[in-house]
Design a protein around this motif. Structure first.
Motif, mmCIF file in Angstrom:
data_model
loop_
_atom_site.group_PDB
_atom_site.id
_atom_site.type_symbol
_atom_site.label_atom_id
_atom_site.label_comp_id
_atom_site.label_asym_id
_atom_site.label_seq_id
_atom_site.Cartn_x
_atom_site.Cartn_y
_atom_site.Cartn_z
ATOM 1 N N LEU A 242 -42.220 0.330 17.837
ATOM 2 C CA LEU A 242 -40.860 -0.004 18.020
ATOM 3 C C LEU A 242 -40.619 0.319 19.387
ATOM 4 C CD1 LEU A 242 -38.068 -0.017 16.534
ATOM 5 C CD2 LEU A 242 -37.867 2.435 16.604
ATOM 6 N N ASN A 243 -39.399 -0.597 20.243
ATOM 7 C CA ASN A 243 -39.026 -0.370 21.564
ATOM 8 C C ASN A 243 -37.966 0.763 21.476
ATOM 9 O OD1 ASN A 243 -38.159 -0.879 24.001
ATOM 10 N ND2 ASN A 243 -37.625 -2.613 23.925
ATOM 11 N N GLY A 244 -38.443 1.740 22.241
ATOM 12 C CA GLY A 244 -37.479 2.753 22.136
ATOM 13 C C GLY A 244 -38.073 3.920 23.304
ATOM 14 N N SER A 245 -37.189 4.955 23.475
ATOM 15 C CA SER A 245 -37.616 6.152 24.581
ATOM 16 C C SER A 245 -37.268 7.403 23.971
ATOM 17 C CB SER A 245 -36.822 5.702 25.789
ATOM 18 O OG SER A 245 -35.524 6.108 25.379
ATOM 19 N N GLY A 246 -37.655 8.390 24.772
ATOM 20 C CA GLY A 246 -37.326 9.678 24.363
ATOM 21 C C GLY A 246 -35.850 9.951 24.184
ATOM 22 N N GLU A 247 -35.130 9.563 25.001
ATOM 23 C CA GLU A 247 -33.693 9.586 24.910
ATOM 24 C C GLU A 247 -33.040 8.703 23.981
ATOM 25 O OE1 GLU A 247 -35.216 10.049 29.289
ATOM 26 O OE2 GLU A 247 -35.568 8.592 27.406
ATOM 27 N N ALA A 248 -33.557 7.567 23.517
ATOM 28 C CA ALA A 248 -32.955 6.782 22.542
ATOM 29 C C ALA A 248 -34.260 6.043 21.794
ATOM 30 C CB ALA A 248 -32.409 5.674 23.009
#
Length: 230
Positions: free
Chosen positions: A62-68
């Motif tokens: 999944l494309n995402g990050s710690g913040e989102a």
């Protein structure tokens, strides 16, 4: 030890590996029978992780990050970040983790670092690099400062215990060890190509054996949602 703790609470936990990179930690989790989501914001690294995943790989990418993260509310039992938590906006990431973790879930930041205190070879390489590059400093010094802050009064994490602090070793070929240094673009950019090759040659000459024992140290914390600092 971490696996036993998680499985003691969740027979089939939904795992989120946030900041998964190319999937090094994700594949370790999969090998231990875990399944879930690998989340990585960098397209190139995520695509490489997908390329290395077979059709039956138990983690979706999944494309995402710690913040989102892109995960649904209260959808994860265990959320991990391997060598990545210090890169995030800490306050926003922790808010996101509280959102996606179930009330009885766990958050585990992990770092695997070169154990420079115990590794004489790395100490010798450091001296060599310091001689060749006057501005030389280890990126790991910054990371260690962050890690240490989790255990001291400088952090809201300081009231929580270290779950794991362990030493281990990894045996690698001499060529793989040299490639580890060749991949350090930050060091390479400080020298011209001829100078950099001379540094690599000197590192090569330091290595007597065809196998290198790399000494490593793992740091890991584990928090339940109510323990994550606000």
């Amino acid at each position: 030890m971490l696996s036993l703790l998680i499985r003691g609470r969740f027979p089939s936990p939904a795992v989120a590996d946030v900041g998964a990179g190319t999937g090094l930690l994700t594949r370790e989790l999969a090998a231990r029978g875990f399944a879930g989501t690998a989340i990585e914001p960098n397209d190139v690294m995520r695509e490489e992780g997908i390329r290395r995943s077979d059709l039956n790989f138990p983690f979706r990418w999944l494309n995402g990050s710690g913040e989102a993260t892109g995960l649904a509310d209260q959808s994860a039992d265990w959320l991990l970040m391997g060598n990545a938590f210090h890169w995030t906006d800490i306050e926003n990431s922790l808010q996101e983790f509280r959102r996606v973790l179930r009330p009885d879930g766990f958050f585990t930041p992990i770092w695997v670092m070169l154990d420079t205190d115990r590794d004489a070879t790395v100490q010798s390489v450091d001296r060599l690099l310091a001689d060749a590059i006057p501005s030389f400093s280890r990126h790991s010094d910054v990371v260690m400062k962050f890690i240490n802050s989790l255990s001291t009064g400088t952090s809201d994490f300081s009231n929580h215990r270290v779950f794991l602090d362990s030493h281990h070793s990894e045996v690698m070929s001499k060529e793989r060890y040299l490639n580890m240094w060749r991949s350090r673009n930050d060091l390479q950019s400080a020298l011209n190509p001829r100078e950099w090759e001379a540094v690599i040659k000197k590192i090569d000459e330091l290595l007597v054996e065809e196998k290198v024992v790399l000494k490593l140290r793992t740091y890991a914390w584990i928090f339940e949602p109510e323990e994550i600092p606000h």
